[in-house]
Write a protein that holds these residues in place. Sequence first.
Motif, mmCIF file in Angstrom:
data_model
loop_
_atom_site.group_PDB
_atom_site.id
_atom_site.type_symbol
_atom_site.label_atom_id
_atom_site.label_comp_id
_atom_site.label_asym_id
_atom_site.label_seq_id
_atom_site.Cartn_x
_atom_site.Cartn_y
_atom_site.Cartn_z
ATOM 1 N N LYS A 86 0.829 -1.206 0.000
ATOM 2 C CA LYS A 86 0.000 0.000 0.000
ATOM 3 C C LYS A 86 0.864 1.257 0.000
ATOM 4 C CE LYS A 86 -4.276 -1.736 2.051
ATOM 5 N NZ LYS A 86 -5.264 -1.614 3.151
ATOM 6 N N ILE A 87 1.980 1.212 0.699
ATOM 7 C CA ILE A 87 2.887 2.364 0.726
ATOM 8 C C ILE A 87 3.375 2.671 -0.690
ATOM 9 C CG2 ILE A 87 5.127 3.204 1.544
ATOM 10 C CD1 ILE A 87 4.692 1.583 4.089
ATOM 11 N N VAL A 88 3.696 1.622 -1.435
ATOM 12 C CA VAL A 88 4.158 1.802 -2.815
ATOM 13 C C VAL A 88 3.075 2.473 -3.658
ATOM 14 C CG1 VAL A 88 4.790 0.579 -4.937
ATOM 15 C CG2 VAL A 88 5.805 -0.105 -2.763
ATOM 16 N N LEU A 89 1.828 2.043 -3.480
ATOM 17 C CA LEU A 89 0.731 2.609 -4.263
ATOM 18 C C LEU A 89 0.393 4.024 -3.831
ATOM 19 C CD1 LEU A 89 -1.662 -0.474 -4.560
ATOM 20 C CD2 LEU A 89 -0.184 0.482 -6.322
ATOM 21 N N LEU A 90 0.590 4.328 -2.541
ATOM 22 C CA LEU A 90 0.286 5.663 -2.027
ATOM 23 C C LEU A 90 1.382 6.667 -2.352
ATOM 24 C CD1 LEU A 90 -1.171 4.645 1.437
ATOM 25 C CD2 LEU A 90 -2.328 6.175 -0.161
ATOM 26 N N TYR A 91 2.562 6.184 -2.649
ATOM 27 C CA TYR A 91 3.733 7.043 -2.833
ATOM 28 C C TYR A 91 3.500 8.213 -3.788
ATOM 29 C CZ TYR A 91 8.484 8.519 -3.994
ATOM 30 O OH TYR A 91 9.594 9.267 -4.213
ATOM 31 N N PRO A 92 2.823 8.022 -4.951
ATOM 32 C CA PRO A 92 2.636 9.162 -5.867
ATOM 33 C C PRO A 92 1.675 10.229 -5.353
ATOM 34 C CG PRO A 92 2.458 7.052 -7.021
ATOM 35 C CD PRO A 92 2.382 6.758 -5.560
ATOM 36 N N LEU A 93 0.956 9.970 -4.244
ATOM 37 C CA LEU A 93 0.014 10.949 -3.706
ATOM 38 C C LEU A 93 0.770 11.894 -2.771
ATOM 39 C CD1 LEU A 93 -2.975 11.816 -3.496
ATOM 40 C CD2 LEU A 93 -3.188 10.271 -1.526
ATOM 41 N N PRO A 94 1.036 13.129 -3.189
ATOM 42 C CA PRO A 94 1.875 14.048 -2.401
ATOM 43 C C PRO A 94 1.331 14.303 -0.998
ATOM 44 C CG PRO A 94 1.541 14.890 -4.621
ATOM 45 C CD PRO A 94 0.579 13.752 -4.446
ATOM 46 N N GLY A 95 2.195 14.134 0.005
ATOM 47 C CA GLY A 95 1.850 14.516 1.365
ATOM 48 C C GLY A 95 0.917 13.594 2.111
ATOM 49 N N TRP A 96 0.601 12.428 1.554
ATOM 50 C CA TRP A 96 -0.367 11.541 2.219
ATOM 51 C C TRP A 96 0.112 11.090 3.601
ATOM 52 C CZ3 TRP A 96 0.662 6.625 3.969
ATOM 53 C CH2 TRP A 96 1.848 6.037 3.508
#
Length: 207
Positions: free
Chosen positions: A118-128
């Motif tokens: 999930k961290i890998v998938l969330l990575y492109p979302l700035p500031g999450w």
Amino acid sequence: MRLDRHRRVHLTGSFTAGLTAREISDRCKQNIATVHLHLKNREKYDPEFFAKHTAALEARGPHRITTKWRKRLNEAQEYYATHGRLPRRTGNPEEHSLAEWVAEQRRLFERNELPQAKIVLLYPLPGWNINAQTQEREIRWRNRLSLLVDFVNTEHRMPRYRTYATEEEHLLGVWLHNQHQRRSESRLELWKLKALNEAVLDWRSRN
């Protein structure tokens, strides 16, 4: 289709983090045949490659990636692309719900309970993964920097916090003085130092 080095590294890391080939294909917008080919070639250099993937996939457990989770992630990314920021709890019910979802991902991340996939998938979302209060402070800092740039461009000098002409100049002067102090004490974050250096070349001048 030949993948560039950045995409190959991202694809490899995603697979060993437990993402399936289909998830990677959807995420990277690559043909699944291209993904499978890269994975097969990668195994030649790392015999444990697929074993690492299997272990990570099995470890996803209760926090596995579901269709609903991916849908919420897509909604968060679309919101950021449209508004240039993450959703806030103070928005309408739909925005509030999305903000709560992002906050929950952040809480799990801070407790080391969020799986690597999930961290890998969330990575492109700035500031999450940044605390909301921290984000607000950073926004205020950037706004103050913008005001400083406007002042320097208009007055052709730095704002003063002692012999100031207006209350607005006083506020900017105090803020700039604080940046000087934090820099001299090595407490000014590197990104802030870089932003100041790029926005106002001679901001260190105390004229």
